[in-house]
Design a protein around this motif. Structure first.
Motif, PDB file in Angstrom:
ATOM      1  N   VAL A 128       0.881  -1.171   0.000  1.00 14.69           N
ATOM      2  CA  VAL A 128       0.000   0.000   0.000  1.00 14.69           C
ATOM      3  C   VAL A 128       0.920   1.222   0.000  1.00 14.69           C
ATOM      4  CG1 VAL A 128      -1.804   1.257   1.215  1.00 14.69           C
ATOM      5  CG2 VAL A 128      -1.773  -1.247   1.284  1.00 14.69           C
ATOM      6  N   SER A 129       0.991   1.923  -1.134  1.00 17.03           N
ATOM      7  CA  SER A 129       1.971   3.004  -1.288  1.00 17.03           C
ATOM      8  C   SER A 129       1.354   4.395  -1.181  1.00 17.03           C
ATOM      9  CB  SER A 129       2.699   2.864  -2.630  1.00 17.03           C
ATOM     10  OG  SER A 129       1.785   2.951  -3.703  1.00 17.03           O
ATOM     11  N   ASP A 130       0.050   4.477  -0.961  1.00 15.39           N
ATOM     12  CA  ASP A 130      -0.633   5.760  -0.748  1.00 15.39           C
ATOM     13  C   ASP A 130      -1.427   5.685   0.551  1.00 15.39           C
ATOM     14  OD1 ASP A 130       0.373   6.899  -3.023  1.00 15.39           O
ATOM     15  OD2 ASP A 130      -1.401   6.537  -4.255  1.00 15.39           O
ATOM     16  N   VAL A 135      -6.256  -1.620   5.362  1.00 17.01           N
ATOM     17  CA  VAL A 135      -5.032  -2.409   5.507  1.00 17.01           C
ATOM     18  C   VAL A 135      -5.301  -3.667   6.326  1.00 17.01           C
ATOM     19  CG1 VAL A 135      -2.671  -2.398   6.418  1.00 17.01           C
ATOM     20  CG2 VAL A 135      -3.581  -0.354   5.283  1.00 17.01           C
ATOM     21  N   GLN A 136      -6.158  -3.545   7.338  1.00 15.64           N
ATOM     22  CA  GLN A 136      -6.484  -4.694   8.178  1.00 15.64           C
ATOM     23  C   GLN A 136      -7.247  -5.763   7.406  1.00 15.64           C
ATOM     24  OE1 GLN A 136      -5.248  -5.017  11.293  1.00 15.64           O
ATOM     25  NE2 GLN A 136      -6.046  -7.113  11.229  1.00 15.64           N
ATOM     26  N   ILE A 137      -8.021  -5.333   6.391  1.00 16.48           N
ATOM     27  CA  ILE A 137      -8.740  -6.317   5.567  1.00 16.48           C
ATOM     28  C   ILE A 137      -7.752  -7.264   4.911  1.00 16.48           C
ATOM     29  CG2 ILE A 137     -10.019  -6.576   3.392  1.00 16.48           C
ATOM     30  CD1 ILE A 137     -11.694  -4.185   4.203  1.00 16.48           C
ATOM     31  N   MET A 161       3.052   1.557   3.469  1.00 18.45           N
ATOM     32  CA  MET A 161       4.032   2.642   3.366  1.00 18.45           C
ATOM     33  C   MET A 161       3.394   3.796   2.598  1.00 18.45           C
ATOM     34  SD  MET A 161       7.634   0.603   2.798  1.00 18.45           S
ATOM     35  CE  MET A 161       7.107  -0.732   1.734  1.00 18.45           C
ATOM     36  N   PRO A 162       2.532   4.570   3.255  1.00 21.84           N
ATOM     37  CA  PRO A 162       1.690   5.547   2.567  1.00 21.84           C
ATOM     38  C   PRO A 162       2.423   6.706   1.905  1.00 21.84           C
ATOM     39  CG  PRO A 162       1.478   5.753   4.951  1.00 21.84           C
ATOM     40  CD  PRO A 162       2.262   4.520   4.693  1.00 21.84           C
ATOM     41  N   GLU A 163       3.696   6.911   2.204  1.00 21.24           N
ATOM     42  CA  GLU A 163       4.459   7.993   1.569  1.00 21.24           C
ATOM     43  C   GLU A 163       5.333   7.490   0.423  1.00 21.24           C
ATOM     44  OE1 GLU A 163       3.880  11.131   2.383  1.00 21.24           O
ATOM     45  OE2 GLU A 163       2.447  10.394   3.874  1.00 21.24           O
ATOM     46  N   LEU A 164       5.418   6.188   0.253  1.00 24.61           N
ATOM     47  CA  LEU A 164       6.341   5.624  -0.731  1.00 24.61           C
ATOM     48  C   LEU A 164       5.969   5.995  -2.165  1.00 24.61           C
ATOM     49  CD1 LEU A 164       8.842   3.840  -1.124  1.00 24.61           C
ATOM     50  CD2 LEU A 164       7.320   1.863  -1.239  1.00 24.61           C
ATOM     51  N   ALA A 182      -1.685  -1.372  -3.966  1.00 28.50           N
ATOM     52  CA  ALA A 182      -2.892  -0.598  -3.671  1.00 28.50           C
ATOM     53  C   ALA A 182      -2.522   0.880  -3.604  1.00 28.50           C
ATOM     54  CB  ALA A 182      -3.504  -1.050  -2.349  1.00 28.50           C
ATOM     55  N   ILE A 183      -3.249   1.713  -4.379  1.00 26.37           N
ATOM     56  CA  ILE A 183      -2.866   3.116  -4.523  1.00 26.37           C
ATOM     57  C   ILE A 183      -4.082   4.035  -4.481  1.00 26.37           C
ATOM     58  CG2 ILE A 183      -0.858   2.512  -5.933  1.00 26.37           C
ATOM     59  CD1 ILE A 183      -2.459   3.413  -8.398  1.00 26.37           C
TER      60      ILE A 183
END
Length: 531
Positions: free
Chosen positions: A7-9, A16-18, A29-32, A50-51
């Motif tokens: 998850v990059s956003d 995420v838990q799903i 890593m939402p800032e990647l 996932a974005i």
């Protein structure tokens, strides 16, 4: 080994838990996504990405995505994903078109109220300490005619809400049937009639070659004097310069736009005009919508990686979880049929592929079966091909693909038959799925057989003469190859005959040489299948 997702956003922790709850290994890593070099370094480890909108899925990134199978966009727009490059790489691109339907429809209604009552200008005036009550004379929505261009998912919700406001609703949508319009309690009309009758016009169509500038200068000039226009769908649906001129002339009384031909919109012909309400693409910007699309994309990606179900894919036909359970054996059969034909024609180009679906097979998701079958054929050319990339590769090679479906016509409840045309010949093979869920070959070159599919097989053609079975058996025995299944077929006595052997191991080259040396066989072809 569990599938691995990045998850990059910024997605919600619940989404995420799903992934975790479904047994998927997930890195959040939402800032990647903003660091394209670092993303390229790590993307090769992941099966799914996932974005939202920050991550750009480019051809360059895809070159590093050696294991990537699916990209999931939490939202509708996928301008940040190169779909053609993804298809060539065999990566499914999914979006979530339904997670923000309510939110976008409500924004359109809010914009309609805002422009009808000049709320933004009246608010700014009042904040400035003015009390210009007489300046902001509005109009009621009750009893007015709303013209809805595009009565699909979001447009349909707008129609429903407008009826609740006691408006009259006319809808233009080529895909809207009279029966559906009657059920929705709207009047189905052609575009020209909508333009001349509507007091308010709202757009709810995607941007395509057919809808681009659907409200062109010519069409805008056909509208009723005093009309108000709302666009919360896509930029490019309206000629903004022509609309600006009609606003200045007073023909159009107001406009409310959430989307623009160029975004981010830092300047635009509609800006700073009186009674024009503008918002920065807020249609999906509610807490509920952002959460909904995040949860939806996590579910869709998990379903695909764990069960093969394909939902809301933009470059592949969708297959629901229920369809995947029923169709799994048929999808595998289609791949085997294509693989057989592909291996038989690996020495010459394919001009055309015809696929016949009979009985039970004809009632299934034929697009998915087509993709699987074409992938099977194309694997003889490129072993890395899959259901996503195969149709594109076939198109690039100029292969004509046709499909026929028919009611049950024989002893089998359903079957699939594929015929391939090359410059010199035609080849055909048919198969079915028995009640045990196992695919079977049931016809080759018009000759009826009943052959189980195995990982290692050999196909032969010969004249129907004595000694064929003995020669095949003795040769396999001589070279230590065990025969698991042996199938024979012929058109007529002493005519053309075929044999299909399913064996336990790869057939040694020496065994094939011995069969050729016997002089009994016209053709000997070893085959391999992914079973």
């Amino acid at each position: 080994m569990a599938p691995k997702v990045l998850v990059s956003d910024k997605l919600s922790e619940t989404a995420v838990q799903i992934f975790r709850d479904r047994g998927i290994d997930v890195d959040f890593m939402p800032e990647l996504g903003k660091d394209k070099e670092k993303l390229a370094e790590v993307i090769g480890k992941y099966d799914g990405l996932a974005i939202r909108s920050a991550t750009k899925v480019t051809p360059s990134l895809l070159e590093h995505a050696t294991n990537l199978k699916v990209v999931g966009r939490a939202g509708i727009g996928t301008d940040n994903v190169d779909k053609e490059a993804s298809s060539k790489k065999g990566v499914i691109v999914m979006n979530t078109p339904f997670g923000n339907m309510i939110t976008t429809a409500e924004h359109a209604i809010a914009m309609m109220f805002a422009v009808a009552r000049q709320i933004p200008e009246a608010s700014a005036s009042t904040h400035a300490g003015k009390w210009e009550k007489s300046k902001f004379m509005g109009v009621e929505l009750t009893g007015k005619t709303l013209g809805v261009i595009g009565a699909g998912n979001i447009g349909g919700i707008v129609c429903d809400r407008a009826l609740g406001l006691k408006m009259k609703v006319v809808a233009y949508d080529p895909f809207l049937s009279e029966e559906k319009a009657e059920k929705m309690k709207v009047e189905k009309v052609e575009l020209d009639e909508l333009l001349t009758r509507a007091d308010f016009i709202t757009l709810h169509v995607p941007l395509t070659d057919g809808t681009r500038n659907i409200l062109s200068k010519e069409n805008l000039e056909k509208t009723k004097k005093g009309v108000r226009i709302i666009n919360c769908a896509r930029g490019g649906l309206v000629d903004e310069e022509a609309l600006a001129e009609l606003l200045k002339s007073g023909h159009v009384a107001g406009a409310a736009f959430d989307v623009f031909a160029e975004e981010p919109a830092t300047e635009n012909p509609l800006f700073n005009l009186p009674n024009v309400v503008c918002t920065p693409h807020l249609g999906a910007s509610t807490t509920e919508a952002q959460e909904n699309v995040a949860l939806q994309v996590a579910d869709q990606m998990s379903n695909y990686l764990l069960t093969g179900a394909v939902e809301n894919a933009l470059n592949m036909p969708s297959v629901t979880a229920e369809e995947a359970k029923v169709m799994g054996p048929w999808i595998k059969l289609s791949e085997h049929l294509g693989n057989f034909i592909g291996q038989m024609t690996d020495d010459e180009p394919i001009n055309a592929i015809n696929i016949l679906y009979d009985g039970e097979a004809s009632t299934m998701n034929l697009e998915a079966l087509n993709c699987s079958l074409i992938a099977g054929i194309m694997k003889s050319i490129n072993p890395d091909v899959n259901m996503v990339s195969a149709p594109l590769i076939a198109k690039e090679r100029g292969i004509k693909i046709s499909t026929t479906n028919q009611a049950q016509s024989g002893a089998f409840e359903g079957y699939v038959k594929v015929t391939v045309k090359t410059p010199t010949r035609e080849r055909s093979i048919a198969g079915t799925v028995f009640s045990d869920g196992k695919p079977r070959f049931i016809q080759i070159k018009g000759i009826n057989i009943d052959a189980e599919v195995g990982a290692h097989m050999v196909y032969t053609t010969n004249e129907d003469v004595p000694g064929i079975i003995g020669t095949l058996g003795q040769t396999m025995g001589k070279h230590g190859v065990n025969i698991a299944n042996f199938t024979l077929g012929r058109k007529e006595a002493k005519g053309e005959a075929i044999a299909l052997l399913y064996v336990d191991d790869v057939i040694p080259a020496a065994a094939l040489d011995d069969l050729k040396a016997s002089g009994l066989f016209k053709q000997i072809k070893p085959l391999a299948f992914d079973v």
